[in-house]
Design a protein around this motif. Structure first.
Motif, short mmCIF file in Angstrom:
data_model
loop_
_atom_site.label_atom_id
_atom_site.label_comp_id
_atom_site.label_asym_id
_atom_site.label_seq_id
_atom_site.Cartn_x
_atom_site.Cartn_y
_atom_site.Cartn_z
N LYS A 2 42.25 88.35 14.62
CA LYS A 2 41.43 86.86 13.91
C LYS A 2 40.29 86.54 15.03
O LYS A 2 40.25 87.48 16.46
CB LYS A 2 42.64 85.71 15.18
CG LYS A 2 44.22 85.55 14.11
CD LYS A 2 45.00 85.07 14.22
CE LYS A 2 46.17 84.40 13.76
NZ LYS A 2 47.15 83.96 13.83
N GLU A 90 41.50 79.60 10.37
CA GLU A 90 41.26 80.74 9.58
C GLU A 90 40.54 80.84 8.94
O GLU A 90 40.18 82.06 7.94
CB GLU A 90 42.74 81.23 9.61
CG GLU A 90 43.61 81.57 10.94
CD GLU A 90 44.85 82.04 10.06
OE1 GLU A 90 44.92 83.65 9.64
OE2 GLU A 90 46.15 81.31 10.71
N ASN A 93 36.93 81.03 10.32
CA ASN A 93 36.94 82.03 11.40
C ASN A 93 35.87 81.45 12.28
O ASN A 93 35.22 81.78 13.11
CB ASN A 93 36.48 83.51 11.12
CG ASN A 93 36.78 84.30 12.01
OD1 ASN A 93 38.07 83.79 12.36
ND2 ASN A 93 36.09 85.37 11.13
#
Length: 142
Positions: A2, A90, A93
């Motif tokens: 992540k 997510e 990003n």
């Protein structure tokens, strides 16, 4: 991994773009250098400088002429303090991160908390700020 985890570490400046009245400006010259560091315990440090700044004729750390010191400061941007990630997407990003300036080359920023938007793509970290039209591109330091 992540982006929130990937932020941790040291980054080298690739490009610094600053907009003035819609026009691209290079306040630290065409090829500035710098480092951006995010620590696991929540601190950030940003240091950027213009290439080719002349040394003080005295050779001393603190005793340049007023003109030499002003020129050196004009070609340098630095701050450090705490950071906090406030949002993470997510799908894109990207993260929203707050930088609080506990120390700063520019006294105007002391004590301020400024929002940054970070996106990781193709191995580069692009950061934009909400306080001006700046865009900074970083690569992970080796």
């Amino acid at each position: 991994m992540k982006l929130t985890e990937y932020l941790i570490g040291t980054w080298e400046l690739v490009d610094y773009e600053y907009q003035v009245n819609g026009e691209k400006s290079n306040p630290l010259g065409e090829h500035p250098t710098g480092f951006l560091m995010y620590t696991p315990d929540g601190y950030v440090s940003a240091q950027m400088m213009k290439q080719g700044r002349p040394s003080y004729k005295s050779g001393d750390l603190h005793t340049g002429t007023e003109k030499e010191m002003a020129e050196a400061a004009h070609g340098y941007l630095a701050y450090a303090g705490a950071y906090k990630i406030t949002d993470f997407d997510e799908k894109t990003n990207t993260v929203t991160v707050l930088h609080t300036m506990s120390v700063s080359m520019n006294p105007t920023w002391l004590g301020e908390t400024q929002k940054r938007f970070a996106e990781f793509k193709d191995g580069l970290l692009t950061i934009t700020a909400d306080v001006n039209d700046s865009k900074l591109v970083w690569k992970k330091a080796k």
